[in-house]
Design a protein around this motif. Structure first.
Motif, PDB file in Angstrom:
ATOM      1  N   TYR B  94       1.492  -8.633   1.331  1.00 19.04           N
ATOM      2  CA  TYR B  94       2.069  -7.436   0.785  1.00 19.04           C
ATOM      3  C   TYR B  94       0.978  -6.610   0.112  1.00 19.04           C
ATOM      4  O   TYR B  94       0.073  -7.164  -0.473  1.00 19.04           O
ATOM      5  N   ARG B  96       1.007  -5.142  -2.549  1.00 16.94           N
ATOM      6  CA  ARG B  96       0.993  -5.290  -4.002  1.00 16.94           C
ATOM      7  C   ARG B  96       0.512  -6.678  -4.421  1.00 16.94           C
ATOM      8  O   ARG B  96       0.632  -7.060  -5.566  1.00 16.94           O
ATOM      9  N   GLN B  98       1.851  -9.337  -3.691  1.00 15.51           N
ATOM     10  CA  GLN B  98       2.983 -10.226  -3.864  1.00 15.51           C
ATOM     11  C   GLN B  98       3.158 -10.998  -2.575  1.00 15.51           C
ATOM     12  O   GLN B  98       2.201 -11.502  -2.033  1.00 15.51           O
ATOM     13  N   SER B  99       4.344 -11.064  -2.042  1.00 10.50           N
ATOM     14  CA  SER B  99       4.499 -11.851  -0.839  1.00 10.50           C
ATOM     15  C   SER B  99       5.665 -11.293  -0.056  1.00 10.50           C
ATOM     16  O   SER B  99       6.637 -10.828  -0.638  1.00 10.50           O
ATOM     17  N   ARG B 121      -0.778 -12.843  -7.017  1.00 12.53           N
ATOM     18  CA  ARG B 121      -1.104 -12.233  -8.311  1.00 12.53           C
ATOM     19  C   ARG B 121      -1.281 -13.329  -9.349  1.00 12.53           C
ATOM     20  O   ARG B 121      -0.522 -14.288  -9.388  1.00 12.53           O
ATOM     21  N   SER B 293       8.768 -13.665  -6.715  1.00 16.43           N
ATOM     22  CA  SER B 293       8.046 -14.472  -5.721  1.00 16.43           C
ATOM     23  C   SER B 293       8.961 -15.288  -4.808  1.00 16.43           C
ATOM     24  O   SER B 293       8.525 -16.251  -4.206  1.00 16.43           O
TER      25      SER B 293
END
Lengths: 379, 340
Positions: B94, B96, B98-99, B121, B293
Motif C-alpha cells: 500500500y 501508505r 500499510q497493507s 509502519r 492492519s
C-alpha cells in the motif's frame, strides 16, 4: 533589568523562530507517512474549477494546495492546509475549494480569491476523496480508514457535516456522482478482501441500494461515471495470490485493470486488462472521462504515464459480449489492443488527473517530479 | 493598464501559438507543457548491482537522510524497475506503508506457506522481522533485515524479476522503511485519552488470568509502548497436520469449520489452496495501529480483531485465556486494541 531584557530578547527570538517554522510549513512538510522533513510538496491530486480557469493541486507532503492559472500555466499561489491533503473539489461557483486532509481527519474550506483557509470541518478517519452533488449543495467525503466505513456529507451552505452515509464495507476510497445527480458510486478498498466492491448509494435517502463485487480485486483507486450514466469505470489491481510468487511473467502475481460496470441492476461487469505482455500498467490510480464519453484517461503511478482508452470501443465490447465472454478476456494480455489509444509518458509518479471542461486538455500531477504535465488530448 | 492587458493577451496568444505549433498532429495525445510546482527531482541512478555480501553490509550500515527517504519512497512506488512493470512494493504494502491485507506464498520459507502481508509502519521498532521472526538484532537495521534482503534485496529477481539493487537504491529503500511511523488511532477521545469502554477493555487485557500483557506488554499512554515482546510463541495458529488448511483469503478450514457448514468453495473462498505451515511459533506482532492492519495473524486467518481472541482461529485458550470471558468483555478488549 539586564536579565529581563535578555529574557525578552530570547523570548522574541523564540517567537520569531516559531513563526518562521509556521511560515515554512506550507512548502516544507513531512514525507508522507513519516516524520522526516522534506522540501518536496509531492502533488497527489489535482482538480479544476468549473470554468476551467483554475487548477488546484493537493500537496501530500507539502501540506498545502497550489493554485495554477490554467491559461497562462503559471503558479498563482499556495495555501497551507492541514496534514497530508489528498484531494480537493471546487464549489460550483468556483469561489470555494474543499480539501481533504487525510492525516488530520478534516476538510479545509478555502476561499479561492484570498487563498485563505476559512474553516476546518472534522470528518471520519483518513478522508481521501471528495465530490460535489450535482446542484453543489453537498460535498461527499470518502473516509477511507481501514476500520472506517462512512461517506461524510457536508452541507456547503453552512459548511458543516450534515449527515453520514454508512457503507457495508470498510475503506471507501473514491466516489462518483451520476450525471442525473440521483446516485453515487463509491468504491470500497477493503483490506483483506479479494472481492472488493462498488456500492451504489441513493442520494435522496443516503442508503446503499446495490453492491457490486469485483471478483479478485484489490487496490481500488478511482471511479467515474460515463456521461450517459450507463457505466462506471474503476481502476484496480487483480492479485493472483493463490499462485506461489515465482512467476512474475504473464501476469501471474498482479495484473492491472479497469472494471467497467453497467449501472442498471444486474448489469454486466467487464474486468478489462490495461497490461500487455511485457508491458504492464503497474498501479493504476486516478481516472477521468471526457464530457463526450469518448476517451478514458488513467494515471499510472508506477509506470509514469497516462494510458488513454477508447470508451466507444469499450462500450461496443460491453454491448456485444455476454458476461461469460467478458469474463474470458480478463487474463488476455492481447486484449487491451482492442481499446488502447495511446500511452503517454509524463513525470514521475502520476497519481491523479483532471480534464478541462471541453475535454481537450488533461492535467496530470506527478507526485515525485513535483510538477503538472499538460496533455493535449486526441479530442 | 490597458497596455498590460494587451501585452498579456499577446503573451497568451504567443503561448497558445507555441503550443499549437508544437507538432501536435490531430488525434495524437502529447505533453505540450510542464508546470513545475516544486523542486525538480530525479531518482537515484540504477547503478551497478550489489553482490550479496554488499547487500548485507548496506542493510546494516545505511545512513538516514531525508533525501534518501524521499528516493526510497519513489522506489517503493515505482513499478518500472521490475521486468515488465507489473507491480511495486506499494501493490502489496500500500502506498501508505500499510497493507492491502492479502496473503502470499513468497516461497522462501518453503512453498505452500502463505503469509499475511506485513504492516510495515513502525516495523523498525520491533525486530525480529517477518512472521516467522527471522534475524533481528535491535542494532541491526531496523526495518526488516531479513525482508529487505529476502524480499527485495538479496534476490529481488525472485519476486520482481529484476536485477539486484545498487548501493544507492538499496540504501534509499531501507531509509524509507525505517522512517515510517505509526499513524495513531482515530478511536480515542479527541484529547488522546481512552474512552470508558476502552478503559474497561484495558482492565481485562492486563488481567493476569487472561495474560495478554505477558506477550504484548505496553502502556497505551506511552508512545514507545510496543505491545510486543520480540519473541516467537506457539499460540495455536500454526496450521500443521490435523489443524486444517487455509484458503487464499486466509480462512482456515478444519473439521470444526466444515462441521459448522463453512463452504471452502463458496464465493469468498473460491480458489481454495492447501496451505500448511512449516513451524508453529510466530513472532509476536505489535498491537500498535492494529485498527489499521487487518486481517490478523501470520496467515490472515483472523479477519477481525474479535477473531484473534474468541478462539475461532486459534486452539482453545492458547492465545491468552479467554474462553471464560463474556461476549461483552471480549468486545471491550477489541475496543481497547483499536485505541493503540
Amino acid at each position: 533589568m539586564k536579565k529581563k531584557s535578555l529574557c525578552s530578547g530570547l523570548l522574541s527570538a523564540a517567537v520569531l523562530s516559531l513563526a518562521l517554522i509556521f511560515i515554512q510549513t506550507a512548502d516544507a512538510g513531512y514525507i508522507q507517512g513519516t516524520r522526516v522533513q522534506s522540501e518536496h510538496p509531492s502533488p497527489f491530486s489535482i482538480s479544476i474549477s468549473p470554468d476551467g480557469n483554475t487548477l488546484a493541486v493537493a500537496n501530500q507532503s507539502g501540506h498545502s494546495v497550489t493554485f495554477i492559472d490554467a491559461k497562462s500555466q503559471k503558479v498563482t499561489g499556495e495555501v497551507a492546509v492541514h496534514d497530508q491533503p489528498e484531494s480537493s473539489v471546487f464549489s460550483r461557483d468556483g469561489k470555494t475549494l474543499y480539501v481533504c486532509n487525510a492525516e488530520s481527519d478534516s476538510v479545509s474550506v478555502v476561499d479561492v480569491a484570498s487563498k485563505k483557509e476559512t474553516k476546518e470541518i472534522k470528518v471520519g478517519d483518513w478522508p481521501c476523496n471528495i465530490k460535489l452533488s450535482k446542484d453543489g449543495s453537498k460535498a461527499y467525503v470518502c473516509c477511507s480508514g481501514n476500520m472506517w466505513n462512512t461517506v461524510d456529507v457536508i452541507d456547503t451552505s453552512r459548511n458543516e457535516r450534515a449527515s453520514v452515509i454508512e457503507l457495508p464495507d470498510y475503506g471507501p476510497r473514491d466516489i462518483a456522482i451520476s450525471p442525473d445527480g440521483g446516485t453515487a458510486a463509491c468504491i470500497c478498498d477493503t483490506a483483506g478482501s479479494i472481492n472488493r466492491a462498488v456500492c451504489f448509494i441513493d442520494l435522496a435517502s443516503n442508503k446503499v441500494v446495490d453492491r457490486r463485487p469485483i471478483r479478485h480485486s484489490a487496490n481500488l483507486r478511482s471511479v467515474v461515471y460515463s456521461p450517459d450514466g450507463q457505466y462506471v469505470a474503476v481502476t484496480y489491481m487483480k492479485p493472483k495470490n493463490w499462485l506461489p510468487v515465482c512467476e512474475a511473467e504473464n501476469g501471474e502475481v498482479f495484473t492491472n485493470n479497469v472494471a467497467v460496470i453497467e449501472t442498471k441492476p444486474h448489469g454486466k461487469l467487464a474486468q478489462l486488462p490495461l497490461d500487455e505482455l511485457n508491458n504492464y500498467d503497474g498501479t493504476p490510480y486516478g481516472l477521468a472521462i471526457d464530457p463526450q464519453g469518448k476517451y478514458l484517461y488513467i494515471a499510472v503511478r508506477g509506470m509514469h504515464r497516462v494510458t488513454i482508452l477508447d470508451f466507444d470501443k469499450i462500450r461496443d465490447i460491453m454491448i456485444s459480449n455476454t458476461q461469460e465472454q467478458l469474463d474470458s478476456y480478463t487474463d488476455d494480455l492481447d486484449f487491451v489492443n482492442h481499446y488502447l489509444v495511446q500511452r503517454v509518458p509524463v513525470g514521475l509518479g502520476p497519481s491523479w488527473l483532471a480534464l478541462s471542461p471541453d475535454g481537450k486538455y488533461c492535467y496530470v500531477c506527478n507526485y515525485f517530479s513535483n510538477n503538472v504535465s499538460v496533455i493535449k488530448t486526441p479530442l | 493598464m490597458r497596455k498590460t492587458i494587451v501585452f498579456l493577451a499577446m503573451a497568451a496568444l504567443m503561448l497558445f501559438g507555441f503550443t499549437a505549433v508544437g507538432d501536435v498532429t490531430a488525434g495524437e495525445a502529447k505533453v505540450v507543457a510542464t508546470i513545475q510546482t516544486g523542486p525538480e527531482w530525479t531518482p537515484p541512478e540504477r547503478g551497478e548491482p550489489l553482490t550479496i555480501p554488499e547487500v548485507h553490509y548496506r542493510v546494516k550500515h545505511s545512513p538516514y537522510r531525508s533525501e534518501l527517504v524521499r528516493s526510497g519512497q519513489f522506489l517503493f512506488n515505482d513499478a518500472s524497475w521490475g521486468l515488465q512493470g507489473e507491480y511495486s512494493c506499494a501493490a502489496c504494502h500500500y502506498e501508505r506503508g500499510q497493507s492491502t491485507g492479502l496473503i502470499w506464498d513468497l516461497g522462501d520459507e518453503g512453498w505452500g506457506s502463505w503469509k499475511n502481508v506485513k504492516y510495515i509502519r513502525g516495523g523498525r521498532y520491533l525486530p525480529p522481522f517477518r512472521h516467522e521472526g527471522f534475524t533481528g538484532h535491535p542494532d541491526e537495521i531496523v526495518g526488516a533485515t531479513s525482508s529487505i534482503d529476502r524480499v527485495c534485496g538479496r534476490d529481488p529477481g525472485f519476486v520482481f524479476r529484476s536485477e539486484n539493487w545498487s548501493a544507492d537504491r538499496l540504501e534509499a529503500l531501507i531509509a524509507y522503511i525505517r522512517s515510517l511511523e505509526y499513524t495513531g488511532s482515530p478511536f480515542r477521545n479527541a484529547d488522546g485519552s481512552l474512552t470508558e469502554v476502552q478503559k474497561r477493555g484495558m482492565k481485562t487485557f492486563y488481567d493476569p488470568k487472561v495474560g495478554c500483557a505477558n506477550c504484548h506488554p505496553g502502556d497505551p499512554m506511552d508512545k514507545r509502548g510496543m505491545f510486543g515482546d520480540g519473541q516467537t510463541h506457539d499460540v495455536g495458529t500454526g496450521r500443521v497436520g490435523k489443524y486444517g488448511f487455509r484458503s487464499t483469503p486466509g480462512a482456515v478450514f478444519n473439521t470444526k469449520a466444515l462441521d459448522a457448514g463453512v463452504d471452502p468453495y463458496g464465493e469468498e473462498y473460491d480458489v481454495p489452496i492447501i496451505g500448511l505451515d512449516l513451524v508453529k511459533e510466530f513472532d509476536t506482532p505489535t498491537l500498535r495501529d492494529s485498527y489499521a492492519s487487518a486481517p490478523y495473524f501470520h496467515d490472515g486467518s483472523a479477519q477481525s480483531l474479535i477473531q484473534t481472541i474468541d478462539n475461532s482461529a486459534t486452539e482453545k485458550d492458547k492465545h491468552g485465556v479467554t474462553s471464560h470471558l463474556t461476549e461483552q468483555e471480549l468486545q471491550d478488549v477489541v475496543e481497547f486494541m483499536k485505541a493503540l
